[in-house]
Design a protein around this motif. Structure first.
Motif, mmCIF file in Angstrom:
data_model
loop_
_atom_site.group_PDB
_atom_site.id
_atom_site.type_symbol
_atom_site.label_atom_id
_atom_site.label_comp_id
_atom_site.label_asym_id
_atom_site.label_seq_id
_atom_site.Cartn_x
_atom_site.Cartn_y
_atom_site.Cartn_z
ATOM 1 N N ALA A 1 0.840 -1.201 0.000
ATOM 2 C CA ALA A 1 0.000 0.000 0.000
ATOM 3 C C ALA A 1 0.874 1.249 0.000
ATOM 4 C CB ALA A 1 -0.923 -0.005 1.217
ATOM 5 N N GLY A 2 1.962 1.222 0.778
ATOM 6 C CA GLY A 2 2.899 2.344 0.767
ATOM 7 C C GLY A 2 3.573 2.510 -0.579
ATOM 8 N N LEU A 3 3.945 1.398 -1.227
ATOM 9 C CA LEU A 3 4.566 1.479 -2.546
ATOM 10 C C LEU A 3 3.623 2.097 -3.576
ATOM 11 C CD1 LEU A 3 6.421 -1.964 -2.878
ATOM 12 C CD2 LEU A 3 7.455 0.310 -2.646
ATOM 13 N N VAL A 4 2.359 1.744 -3.500
ATOM 14 C CA VAL A 4 1.377 2.302 -4.429
ATOM 15 C C VAL A 4 1.315 3.820 -4.284
ATOM 16 C CG1 VAL A 4 -1.087 2.424 -4.977
ATOM 17 C CG2 VAL A 4 0.005 0.207 -4.618
ATOM 18 N N LEU A 5 1.251 4.310 -3.054
ATOM 19 C CA LEU A 5 1.193 5.752 -2.834
ATOM 20 C C LEU A 5 2.434 6.455 -3.359
ATOM 21 C CD1 LEU A 5 -0.355 6.031 0.750
ATOM 22 C CD2 LEU A 5 -1.413 6.709 -1.420
ATOM 23 N N LEU A 6 3.584 5.816 -3.229
ATOM 24 C CA LEU A 6 4.845 6.452 -3.617
ATOM 25 C C LEU A 6 5.104 6.421 -5.119
ATOM 26 C CD1 LEU A 6 7.217 5.134 -0.795
ATOM 27 C CD2 LEU A 6 6.401 7.485 -1.100
ATOM 28 N N ALA A 7 4.714 5.352 -5.795
ATOM 29 C CA ALA A 7 5.215 5.147 -7.154
ATOM 30 C C ALA A 7 4.174 4.880 -8.227
ATOM 31 C CB ALA A 7 6.228 3.992 -7.155
ATOM 32 N N ALA A 8 2.936 4.560 -7.876
ATOM 33 C CA ALA A 8 1.946 4.162 -8.884
ATOM 34 C C ALA A 8 1.117 5.355 -9.336
ATOM 35 C CB ALA A 8 1.046 3.057 -8.342
ATOM 36 N N ALA A 9 1.674 6.158 -10.221
ATOM 37 C CA ALA A 9 0.963 7.339 -10.713
ATOM 38 C C ALA A 9 -0.195 6.934 -11.616
ATOM 39 C CB ALA A 9 1.918 8.241 -11.476
ATOM 40 N N ASP A 10 -1.289 7.695 -11.552
ATOM 41 C CA ASP A 10 -2.383 7.486 -12.486
ATOM 42 C C ASP A 10 -1.905 7.787 -13.903
ATOM 43 O OD1 ASP A 10 -4.095 6.822 -10.445
ATOM 44 O OD2 ASP A 10 -4.999 8.807 -10.285
ATOM 45 N N PRO A 11 -2.389 7.051 -14.910
ATOM 46 C CA PRO A 11 -1.917 7.275 -16.283
ATOM 47 C C PRO A 11 -2.396 8.605 -16.833
ATOM 48 C CG PRO A 11 -3.733 5.725 -16.258
ATOM 49 C CD PRO A 11 -3.375 5.970 -14.828
ATOM 50 N N PRO A 12 -1.615 9.202 -17.762
ATOM 51 C CA PRO A 12 -2.074 10.440 -18.409
ATOM 52 C C PRO A 12 -3.272 10.173 -19.299
ATOM 53 C CG PRO A 12 -0.079 9.606 -19.463
ATOM 54 C CD PRO A 12 -0.319 8.745 -18.267
ATOM 55 N N ARG A 13 -4.275 11.019 -19.184
ATOM 56 C CA ARG A 13 -5.471 10.866 -20.002
ATOM 57 C C ARG A 13 -5.921 12.230 -20.509
ATOM 58 N NH1 ARG A 13 -6.869 7.119 -15.759
ATOM 59 N NH2 ARG A 13 -6.869 5.000 -16.569
ATOM 60 N N ALA A 14 -6.467 12.232 -21.721
ATOM 61 C CA ALA A 14 -6.992 13.474 -22.291
ATOM 62 C C ALA A 14 -8.274 13.867 -21.568
ATOM 63 C CB ALA A 14 -7.273 13.284 -23.785
ATOM 64 N N ALA A 15 -8.425 15.165 -21.335
ATOM 65 C CA ALA A 15 -9.633 15.654 -20.672
ATOM 66 C C ALA A 15 -10.840 15.486 -21.594
ATOM 67 C CB ALA A 15 -9.469 17.124 -20.304
ATOM 68 N N ARG A 16 -11.957 15.091 -21.010
ATOM 69 C CA ARG A 16 -13.182 14.901 -21.798
ATOM 70 C C ARG A 16 -13.942 16.210 -21.914
ATOM 71 N NH1 ARG A 16 -18.556 13.299 -21.516
ATOM 72 N NH2 ARG A 16 -18.648 13.438 -19.251
ATOM 73 N N ASP A 17 -14.463 16.461 -23.102
ATOM 74 C CA ASP A 17 -15.265 17.654 -23.356
ATOM 75 C C ASP A 17 -16.536 17.584 -22.503
ATOM 76 O OD1 ASP A 17 -16.759 19.751 -24.275
ATOM 77 O OD2 ASP A 17 -16.627 19.211 -26.404
ATOM 78 N N PRO A 18 -16.758 18.571 -21.598
ATOM 79 C CA PRO A 18 -17.940 18.497 -20.735
ATOM 80 C C PRO A 18 -19.255 18.581 -21.504
ATOM 81 C CG PRO A 18 -16.835 20.618 -20.520
ATOM 82 C CD PRO A 18 -15.923 19.753 -21.325
ATOM 83 N N ASP A 19 -19.204 19.112 -22.733
ATOM 84 C CA ASP A 19 -20.421 19.222 -23.537
ATOM 85 C C ASP A 19 -20.686 17.975 -24.378
ATOM 86 O OD1 ASP A 19 -20.857 21.826 -22.611
ATOM 87 O OD2 ASP A 19 -19.534 22.668 -24.153
ATOM 88 N N ALA A 20 -19.703 17.090 -24.409
ATOM 89 C CA ALA A 20 -19.871 15.883 -25.219
ATOM 90 C C ALA A 20 -20.791 14.888 -24.518
ATOM 91 C CB ALA A 20 -18.514 15.235 -25.481
ATOM 92 N N ALA A 21 -21.451 14.089 -25.322
ATOM 93 C CA ALA A 21 -22.316 13.046 -24.765
ATOM 94 C C ALA A 21 -21.465 12.009 -24.040
ATOM 95 C CB ALA A 21 -23.117 12.381 -25.873
#
Length: 400
Positions: free
Chosen positions: A178-198
């Motif tokens: 659990a400590g390793l996850v906090l230290l090293a497991a970054a969330d993957p980069p993702r493109a922001a979703r258009d708030p007006d898109a369905a």
């Protein structure tokens, strides 16, 4: 080109899943000592074995919805930490009440479910399509690695310290990871979703993804027939010591980890997840029938079938996870992987007690022969002709 950090994330994800698996799927290694301590029937210890997977079952979809909304890193660390704390309490108390022990194992499974729901989605986000089969195959090695580690440690520790006290080891592993996850497991980069898109459409508008879930769930039965009863079979029926049987199962599980990587690489090369999965379903049915034959005739044949089955019956798992995440897409993959895990764990929860009853009133040969019907059904259910392969085919064509 993806960042090299994806390999660090993959390594941390494997470590976290390994720690959780050493608890959730390591309980069968306590069965001989637990039966000796408490005089339990095989059906009763089947309930204990199923308790952590019951916790997974009730929590996976909820954890999947959480990670779809907030990301993977924090939910995975919180759930794994909670699993470690609850398991540590169980190991320290070693309660005489079997009901309390089962309840705590269910709670530990609820915490461990966060890792199942998040780590697969995390890896899918960091790896491109032409690497996903291999990456998910590596991630799926965590379960046999966790079982192997449990097989090496838990039987001997249980014999020396007591069956429930032995769970202090996986508890500590969960807290460290659990400590390793906090230290090293970054969330993957993702493109922001258009708030007006369905919002993205549900992948459950057709029957293809539910059929993948169903086939994968059917293929859990041979996996748990092998993993839940192999140590008990070697000790009770073949006269092995718990330590020797645990070492044998651990080595077989390590081979199973290699099988998952190989099947993932195979799926990347052929541009399909479901064709290899269907072939492995045939092989799983065959290995269970060979075990049944060996139990009736020559013990060494049954032992060889356990070794082969430890590889074959787990090799399909990463293929189903990869197919599920690819079909669901980024917006739905957390929930879809939650559903995938849930359907698998419905079978995983029911398999030990049900097979325990069948074996108890008949024989191992009868129980495993009946279990072979499940992978045969999976052959028919797997939607090979409907598999969407356009994305992978395009990636392979561009690479070539």
């Amino acid at each position: 080109m993806r960042s090299r950090r994806r390999w660090v994330v993959l390594a941390v994800g494997v470590a976290a899943q390994t720690a959780a698996s050493s608890l959730v799927y390591g309980v069968p290694f306590l069965v001989p000592t637990l039966r000796d301590e408490r005089g339990l029937s095989l059906a009763a210890v089947g309930v204990v074995v199923a308790a952590p997977t019951l916790g997974l079952l009730v929590a996976l979809i909820a954890w999947g919805a959480v990670v779809d909304r907030v990301g993977e890193r924090v939910p995975m660390a919180l759930g794994l930490g909670a699993c470690g704390v609850v398991t540590g309490v169980l190991a320290l108390l070693a309660p005489s009440s079997l009901v309390l022990a089962v309840a705590l194992l269910v709670l530990a499974g609820i915490g461990a479910a966060s890792v199942n729901a998040a780590s697969g989605r995390l890896i899918m986000g960091w790896f491109d399509v032409e690497e996903r089969g291999l990456a998910m195959g590596i991630r799926q090695t965590a379960q046999p690695l966790g079982v192997a580690a449990a097989g090496l440690v838990l039987p001997t520790l249980a014999a020396a310290e007591g069956s429930l006290t032995a769970l202090a080891w996986p508890a500590l592993a969960c807290l460290v990871c659990a400590g390793l996850v906090l230290l090293a497991a970054a969330d993957p980069p993702r493109a922001a979703r258009d708030p007006d898109a369905a919002p993205p459409a549900s992948p459950y508008r057709t029957t293809v993804l539910p059929r993948v879930h169903a086939a994968s769930a059917l293929l859990v039965l041979p996996q748990f027939a092998i993993s839940a009863f192999s140590l008990e079979y070697l000790v009770r029926e073949q006269g092995w010591s718990p330590g020797a049987a645990g070492a044998f199962v651990a080595v077989a599980q390590m081979a199973g980890a290699g099988g998952r990587i190989a099947s993932g690489w195979w799926s990347d090369r052929v541009g399909s997840r479901l064709r290899p999965m269907r072939m492995l379903a045939f092989a799983s049915a065959g290995v269970l029938l060979v075990f049944a034959l060996g139990d009736l005739t020559t013990g060494i044949v049954a032992v060889a079938a356990i070794a082969a089955g430890s590889v074959i019956t787990v090799a399909d798992n990463g293929l189903a996870f990869t197919a599920t995440a690819e079909m669901a897409g980024t917006a739905w993959s957390g929930r879809a992987l939650g559903v995938q895990n849930t359907t698998q764990n419905i079978v995983a929860t029911a398999a030990p007690p049900v097979l325990g009853v069948i074996i108890g009133v008949s024989s191992y040969a009868a129980g495993f022969a009946l279990a072979a019907l499940a992978p045969l059904a999976a052959v028919a259910v797997t939607p090979v002709r409907d598999e969407p392969v356009t994305e992978r085919a395009a990636a392979r064509a561009e690479k070539d």
